[in-house]
Design an enzyme around this catalytic site. Sequence first.
Site, mmCIF file in Angstrom:
data_model
loop_
_atom_site.group_PDB
_atom_site.id
_atom_site.type_symbol
_atom_site.label_atom_id
_atom_site.label_comp_id
_atom_site.label_asym_id
_atom_site.label_seq_id
_atom_site.Cartn_x
_atom_site.Cartn_y
_atom_site.Cartn_z
ATOM 1 N N CYS A 116 30.471 14.355 1.179
ATOM 2 C CA CYS A 116 30.463 13.575 2.426
ATOM 3 C C CYS A 116 30.015 12.131 2.219
ATOM 4 C CB CYS A 116 29.558 14.233 3.461
ATOM 5 S SG CYS A 116 29.995 15.929 3.780
ATOM 6 N N HIS A 256 27.543 9.185 9.074
ATOM 7 C CA HIS A 256 28.348 10.377 8.790
ATOM 8 C C HIS A 256 28.275 11.306 10.000
ATOM 9 C CE1 HIS A 256 30.168 13.752 7.024
ATOM 10 N NE2 HIS A 256 29.061 14.421 6.779
ATOM 11 N N ASN A 286 33.164 17.543 11.475
ATOM 12 C CA ASN A 286 32.733 16.920 10.223
ATOM 13 C C ASN A 286 33.930 16.826 9.276
ATOM 14 O OD1 ASN A 286 31.660 16.365 7.698
ATOM 15 N ND2 ASN A 286 29.959 17.810 7.878
HETATM 16 O O1 UT7 Z 1 28.404 17.021 5.967
HETATM 17 C C1 UT7 Z 1 27.709 17.851 5.098
HETATM 18 C C2 UT7 Z 1 26.366 18.102 5.580
HETATM 19 N N1 UT7 Z 1 26.307 19.219 6.478
HETATM 20 C C3 UT7 Z 1 25.486 19.159 7.517
HETATM 21 O O2 UT7 Z 1 24.891 18.133 7.753
HETATM 22 C C4 UT7 Z 1 25.224 20.379 8.305
HETATM 23 C C5 UT7 Z 1 23.767 20.438 8.608
HETATM 24 N N2 UT7 Z 1 23.372 21.641 9.343
HETATM 25 C C6 UT7 Z 1 23.665 21.792 10.648
HETATM 26 O O3 UT7 Z 1 24.327 20.962 11.249
HETATM 27 C C7 UT7 Z 1 23.074 22.986 11.355
HETATM 28 O O4 UT7 Z 1 22.141 23.605 10.509
HETATM 29 C C8 UT7 Z 1 24.127 24.037 11.793
HETATM 30 C C9 UT7 Z 1 24.967 23.467 12.919
HETATM 31 C C10 UT7 Z 1 25.002 24.431 10.612
HETATM 32 C C11 UT7 Z 1 23.426 25.282 12.315
HETATM 33 O O5 UT7 Z 1 22.554 24.934 13.398
HETATM 34 P P1 UT7 Z 1 21.066 25.499 13.426
HETATM 35 O O6 UT7 Z 1 20.456 25.019 14.681
HETATM 36 O O7 UT7 Z 1 20.426 25.079 12.139
HETATM 37 O O8 UT7 Z 1 21.293 27.034 13.530
HETATM 38 P P2 UT7 Z 1 20.816 28.181 12.517
HETATM 39 O O9 UT7 Z 1 21.554 28.071 11.236
HETATM 40 O O10 UT7 Z 1 19.340 28.158 12.499
HETATM 41 O O11 UT7 Z 1 21.317 29.464 13.236
HETATM 42 C C12 UT7 Z 1 20.769 29.877 14.483
HETATM 43 C C13 UT7 Z 1 21.476 31.143 14.918
HETATM 44 C C14 UT7 Z 1 21.629 32.177 13.830
HETATM 45 O O12 UT7 Z 1 21.429 33.427 14.431
HETATM 46 P P3 UT7 Z 1 20.077 34.256 14.178
HETATM 47 O O13 UT7 Z 1 20.033 34.475 12.711
HETATM 48 O O14 UT7 Z 1 18.985 33.349 14.692
HETATM 49 O O15 UT7 Z 1 20.281 35.485 14.989
HETATM 50 C C15 UT7 Z 1 23.077 32.065 13.434
HETATM 51 O O16 UT7 Z 1 23.617 33.287 12.983
HETATM 52 O O17 UT7 Z 1 22.806 30.799 15.342
HETATM 53 C C16 UT7 Z 1 23.720 31.668 14.729
HETATM 54 N N3 UT7 Z 1 24.982 30.972 14.537
HETATM 55 C C17 UT7 Z 1 25.938 30.930 15.491
HETATM 56 N N4 UT7 Z 1 26.013 31.445 16.718
HETATM 57 C C18 UT7 Z 1 27.109 31.217 17.435
HETATM 58 C C19 UT7 Z 1 25.407 30.272 13.473
HETATM 59 N N5 UT7 Z 1 26.621 29.773 13.689
HETATM 60 C C20 UT7 Z 1 26.978 30.167 14.940
HETATM 61 C C21 UT7 Z 1 28.114 29.981 15.737
HETATM 62 N N6 UT7 Z 1 28.140 30.500 16.973
HETATM 63 N N7 UT7 Z 1 29.181 29.256 15.303
#
Ligand code: UT7
Length: 339
Positions: A116, A256, A286
């Site tokens: 990225c 980004h 993204n």
């Molecule tokens: O460009 C390259 C760099 N990449 C990035 O910058 C990405 C950086 N990371 C992020 O943007 C965030 O971490 C995410 C958007 C990927 C995830 O958001 P989060 O607030 O960190 O959520 P999480 O990973 O802590 O997940 C929270 C919950 C989980 O469920 P449990 O384990 O708490 O029951 C996930 O399974 O949300 C669940 N989850 C979803 N639920 C509904 C993960 N993806 C989804 C989804 N829909 N698509």
Amino acid sequence: MKGLRPVGILGTGSYTPERVLSNFDLEKMVDTSDEWIVSRTGIRERRISAPEQASSDLAFEAAKKALAKANVSAEQLDMIIVATVTPDMSFPSTACLLQDKLGAKKAGAMDLSAACTGFLYGITTAAQFIANGLYKHVLVVGVETLSKITNYKDRNTCVLFGDGAGAAVLGPVKEGYGFQSFELGADGSGGQLLCLPAGGSRIPASTESVANDLHYLSMAGGEVFKFAVRVMNSATEAVLAKAGLERDEIDLLVPHQANKRIIDSAVQRFGLSEDKVVVNLDRYGNMSSASIPVALDEAVAEGRVKEGDNLVFVGFGGGLTWGAALLKWSTTPAEGSNA
Ligand code: UT7
């Protein structure tokens, strides 16, 4: 770039595929919801390339527009740099394929791998060639067809990514304008946090690697999130300090486009009003290396960028890598340089 000839962006262009994949479409594919995706990321829809479209096809569309805007012909290009993690194939480089499509016969061509942060590594590299007088015109393209390496059964990743291309033609600009500072960084110890495990020499393609979903992008989202917030701020601080500018002298931040919450943290930290930040991830998700140049091209098209404005580009991603650049905007070529 003190003591060297000033380098700026003479023209930009972008292209995104026609097909729109909305959050509501994704609701039918995996266990997710529009509400979750919007509140956790800010993304509403993303573009998906057609099966027959590869990265060089998207790059070609964006590059043509950037050359026209810059009033530079393909034959005037000295070098083409393509930043991508989704090349048409391992080799030849996507830059070589693009060189052929454009008919840029005099240009050298190479791909650059910084995920990225690729566009930032690309413009930093391109600017050195021009600043030291070796080259006049370098085309830098950030292009991704991430849909081709995304697992549409994995809700953790498939809601985040989209396809697109953004291009910029760099060349000499008049004294007092152009790039003022750059910052590039890497921490290879975090490489596993965001990667495409198979298809290289470590895990060559096999029926087993395909069966184990190893040809799909894999990401530890939470850890990348924390890293992203940290380096967005430190890289921005670094280019400001190197250019001798204060926070309130930023006219436009082009970050980004990974997650609205990551962008918001930088906006808060630097005390920026909404009109000073470019956000388009709601429409594209993204697009990795394409995010910054597409956002820049849209900002230019919307009349948000004026001569003399201080633009800060800042990005982060796989590698792990990060980078920033500070550009005092002018698309006016240095006198006598457009030969
Ligand atoms: O460009 C390259 C760099 N990449 C990035 O910058 C990405 C950086 N990371 C992020 O943007 C965030 O971490 C995410 C958007 C990927 C995830 O958001 P989060 O607030 O960190 O959520 P999480 O990973 O802590 O997940 C929270 C919950 C989980 O469920 P449990 O384990 O708490 O029951 C996930 O399974 O949300 C669940 N989850 C979803 N639920 C509904 C993960 N993806 C989804 C989804 N829909 N698509």
